[in-house]
Structures are given as structure tokens and as C-alpha cells.
Motif scaffolding. Structure first.
Motif, mmCIF file in Angstrom:
data_model
loop_
_atom_site.group_PDB
_atom_site.id
_atom_site.type_symbol
_atom_site.label_atom_id
_atom_site.label_comp_id
_atom_site.label_asym_id
_atom_site.label_seq_id
_atom_site.Cartn_x
_atom_site.Cartn_y
_atom_site.Cartn_z
ATOM 1 N N TYR A 156 -2.378 -11.700 8.687
ATOM 2 C CA TYR A 156 -1.741 -11.146 7.440
ATOM 3 C C TYR A 156 -0.644 -12.211 6.939
ATOM 4 O O TYR A 156 -0.003 -12.635 7.833
ATOM 5 C CB TYR A 156 -0.991 -9.911 7.752
ATOM 6 N N TYR A 171 -8.113 3.209 1.422
ATOM 7 C CA TYR A 171 -8.661 3.645 2.763
ATOM 8 C C TYR A 171 -8.473 5.120 2.858
ATOM 9 O O TYR A 171 -9.294 5.628 3.734
ATOM 10 C CB TYR A 171 -8.059 2.909 3.806
ATOM 11 N N SER A 182 -4.818 -10.058 4.139
ATOM 12 C CA SER A 182 -5.624 -11.304 5.031
ATOM 13 C C SER A 182 -5.500 -12.751 4.276
ATOM 14 O O SER A 182 -5.882 -12.660 2.965
ATOM 15 C CB SER A 182 -6.776 -10.866 5.385
ATOM 16 N N ARG A 235 -9.070 -16.462 -1.313
ATOM 17 C CA ARG A 235 -7.841 -16.022 -2.072
ATOM 18 C C ARG A 235 -6.924 -16.976 -2.326
ATOM 19 O O ARG A 235 -6.159 -16.938 -3.202
ATOM 20 C CB ARG A 235 -7.163 -14.849 -1.163
ATOM 21 N N SER A 266 -6.224 -2.964 -2.267
ATOM 22 C CA SER A 266 -6.763 -4.121 -1.860
ATOM 23 C C SER A 266 -7.455 -5.133 -3.097
ATOM 24 O O SER A 266 -7.182 -6.096 -3.266
ATOM 25 C CB SER A 266 -7.927 -3.954 -1.115
ATOM 26 N N THR A 286 -1.193 -5.496 4.208
ATOM 27 C CA THR A 286 -2.185 -5.817 5.030
ATOM 28 C C THR A 286 -3.173 -6.887 4.434
ATOM 29 O O THR A 286 -4.407 -6.735 4.508
ATOM 30 C CB THR A 286 -2.962 -4.541 5.520
ATOM 31 N N SER A 294 -11.769 -6.065 -0.138
ATOM 32 C CA SER A 294 -11.273 -6.250 1.071
ATOM 33 C C SER A 294 -12.127 -7.246 1.969
ATOM 34 O O SER A 294 -13.403 -7.373 1.603
ATOM 35 C CB SER A 294 -10.963 -4.745 2.038
ATOM 36 N N THR A 295 -11.499 -7.675 2.824
ATOM 37 C CA THR A 295 -12.490 -8.788 3.815
ATOM 38 C C THR A 295 -13.451 -8.058 4.630
ATOM 39 O O THR A 295 -14.487 -8.514 4.913
ATOM 40 C CB THR A 295 -11.479 -9.549 4.499
ATOM 41 N N PRO A 296 -13.021 -6.742 4.954
ATOM 42 C CA PRO A 296 -13.899 -6.044 6.056
ATOM 43 C C PRO A 296 -15.143 -5.669 5.141
ATOM 44 O O PRO A 296 -16.347 -5.682 5.556
ATOM 45 C CB PRO A 296 -13.154 -4.732 6.359
ATOM 46 N N THR A 302 -12.078 -1.233 8.829
ATOM 47 C CA THR A 302 -11.184 -2.200 8.394
ATOM 48 C C THR A 302 -10.063 -2.808 9.625
ATOM 49 O O THR A 302 -10.698 -2.499 10.705
ATOM 50 C CB THR A 302 -10.169 -1.669 7.329
ATOM 51 N N ASP A 303 -8.998 -3.353 9.182
ATOM 52 C CA ASP A 303 -8.449 -3.843 10.427
ATOM 53 C C ASP A 303 -7.947 -2.805 11.443
ATOM 54 O O ASP A 303 -7.632 -1.600 11.114
ATOM 55 C CB ASP A 303 -7.295 -4.509 9.904
ATOM 56 N N LYS A 311 0.851 -1.254 -0.031
ATOM 57 C CA LYS A 311 -0.052 0.057 -0.097
ATOM 58 C C LYS A 311 0.992 1.116 0.166
ATOM 59 O O LYS A 311 2.177 1.072 0.427
ATOM 60 C CB LYS A 311 -0.796 0.048 1.275
ATOM 61 N N ARG A 359 -4.894 -6.986 -5.658
ATOM 62 C CA ARG A 359 -3.798 -7.822 -5.317
ATOM 63 C C ARG A 359 -3.775 -9.221 -5.977
ATOM 64 O O ARG A 359 -2.672 -9.493 -6.376
ATOM 65 C CB ARG A 359 -3.820 -8.214 -3.774
#
Ligand code: GLU
Length: 269
Positions: free
Chosen positions: A217, A172, A102, A107, A82, A100, A151-153, A189-190, A38, A85
Motif C-alpha cells: 500500500y 467492495y 497498491s 499505476r 478503486s 488501500t 483493482s489489482t485483485p 481482495t486484500d 474509501k 484513483r
């Protein structure tokens, strides 16, 4: 052999225009490693105004590169948002990604992961003067929540909080701007990422509620490259045992008020 891209042609061109003495003593710089990360996550991976890179993920990436035989000068940093990737890895545009990122089963259908090298969890960031969002359950009251595509969130909100108005941005930092400007009520997010933003603008934001997911991560790399994955896992274990991991965490995330956690064990799947 890992499939690092050798930029012999480019190096040859550069060498040709360098004064002889410089080219002679510089030597050996004909290959590079391309690392995805990032560019806008302070504390984790940030491209500074002077062009340098800093953050915990950057330090992890550099440590691994060193163990693979690359100097800091041989690293080419590529921005890895994100949502891009897996594609960046699958297309061979990067050798590995420390961003970052996950580890998830979905994935893993497209890429492999070394690690994990850090555990964290999804949380919420609101403006410091907010009083009506105290945790994930407050979001159902018509709150506008920002997160990032791919993203996962963001996925968790779609899956488990269908009543929430989710706005997905590409980064973000775009969410942080929207939060500042009252365009959204919260950012999810995280927790380590949120802590980095909160520390960047003291007094503007606060983290609320308890983390409500577990994020592990990993370092993403091409699927099936077991040799590279093994080498990266070796490097991560060394980083943990020689204290460099702890130093990197304290230096980059200590100022954001996060105590150095117990690092996870590398998973040799
Ligand atoms: N760790 C989560 C993920 O990989 C959120 C952070 C990010 O988007 O980089 O999706």
C-alpha cells in the motif's frame, strides 16, 4: 511547493457571514487539503453514520496531513473508489490518496506513490457455511467471484484464472451485499479488507485459503511532485518510529483479529 488548493474565495465568503468575534479567533482556516479515501471499508477507511471518518488508512492520512501542517478540520475527505484513483489524482481533484492503494508499475505510469506503509495480500471471503471453496483453486469450478473494477485483485483473476466467472462492481461493499444475498459465491481482495468486513458482521463470513499476491500500500499523489512525496515519506517514517503507526493498526485492525505486522521500509525512489 506542493500544489494544495487554497480555497481563499470560499473561506472569504464563510468569514464574511461569521460573527466578527468568531472569524477573528477562528482565523487561519482558509486552506484545506483534499484527501481521497474509501468510504465503505471498515477497519481501513469508513464513513460512519454520524459523518465522521475512521480506520487505519484514515489515521495514516490524518497523521500525514498533520505533518504537512493541516489540522483535522482542514481535511476534506473525498471518496476514491478503486477504479477512479488515478483519474482523481491526475485531474487534481485530490492532493493525495490513502485508500488501500497498491503500488504497481502500471499505476506508476500515471501517478507517484509515497510509502509503502503496509503489506498485505489478495485472499478470498465466502459465506460462513460454505464448504466447497477452500482456496483460489476451487474457483475454477464455475464459481462466481466478485471484485472491484480497476483493482489489482480483479486484474489478477482476469490474467491468471480465466475459467473463473468474475463480476466486477464499483465498491467492495456492493460485493459484500452480493455475497450476503447469494448473488456471488466469493469476494476477492486484500486480506486486511476482507478481515474488516468479516469483523463487521460476526458469524456471516470467513476468509479461506492463503493470500496469493503481494500488495504494497502506497499513498498516491501527482506524478513528478517529488517535494510532496518526500514530505509524505518523512511523515510515514515518523509515524513508524513514534509508535503512532502501531497504535493505529492495533486500534483499527486488531478487533478484526489481525496481529500487528512488521511495517515495511519506505521506498525513496
Ligand atoms: N490493493 C488493491 C488495489 O489497489 C485492492 C484494494 C482496492 O481496490 O482498493 O487495487
Amino acid at each position: 511547493m506542493p500544489t494544495f488548493r487554497f480555497r481563499r474565495a470560499a473561506a472569504a465568503v464563510i468569514a464574511a457571514v461569521l460573527p466578527l468575534s468568531l472569524a477573528a479567533c477562528g482565523g487561519g482556516d482558509e486552506n484545506k487539503i483534499v484527501i481521497g479515501t474509501k468510504f465503505d471499508q471498515p477497519g481501513l477507511a469508513n464513513k460512519n453514520p454520524d459523518g465522521t471518518m475512521s480506520g487505519f488508512d484514515v489515521d495514516v492520512a490524518r497523521y500525514v496531513a498533520d505533518k504537512l501542517g493541516y489540522t483535522p478540520e482542514q481535511i476534506e475527505w473525498k471518496e476514491a473508489p478503486s477504479g477512479q484513483r488515478e483519474t482523481l489524482i491526475q485531474n487534481g481533484q485530490v492532493d493525495y490518496i490513502v485508500a488501500t492503494y497498491s503500488i504497481t508499475d502500471a499505476r506508476k505510469e500515471k501517478v507517484d506513490f509515497a510509502g509503502p506503509y503496509l503489506l498485505t495480500g489478495q485472499s478470498l471471503l465466502v459465506r460462513a457455511d460454505n464448504t466447497d471453496i477452500t482456496g483460489k483453486d476451487s474457483l475454477e469450478n464455475n464459481k462466481v467471484l466478485c471484485s472491484v473494477t480497476g483493482s489489482t485483485p480483479a486484474q489478477k483473476i482476469k490474467d491468471e484464472f480465466p475459467g473463473v466467472q468474475l463480476q466486477q462492481y464499483d465498491t467492495y461493499s456492493a460485493c459484500v451485499e452480493a455475497l450476503k444475498n447469494n448473488a456471488v459465491d466469493a469476494l476477492t481482495t486484500d486480506e486486511v479488507i476482507l478481515a474488516g468486513y468479516a469483523a463487521q458482521t460476526p458469524g456471516a463470513f470467513k476468509i479461506v485459503g492463503e493470500p496469493f499476491s503481494e500488495e504494497r500500500y502506497g499513498i498516491g499523489l501527482k506524478q513528478g511532485d517529488d517535494e510532496l512525496r518526500g514530505k509524505i515519506n518523512d511523515a510515514l517514517e515518523q509515524m513508524l518510529s513514534d509508535g503512532a503507526w502501531q497504535d493505529a493498526f492495533e486500534q483499527n485492525l486488531g478487533p478484526a483479529g489481525i496481529a500487528t505486522p512488521t511495517p515495511p521500509a519506505v521506498d525513496r525512489y
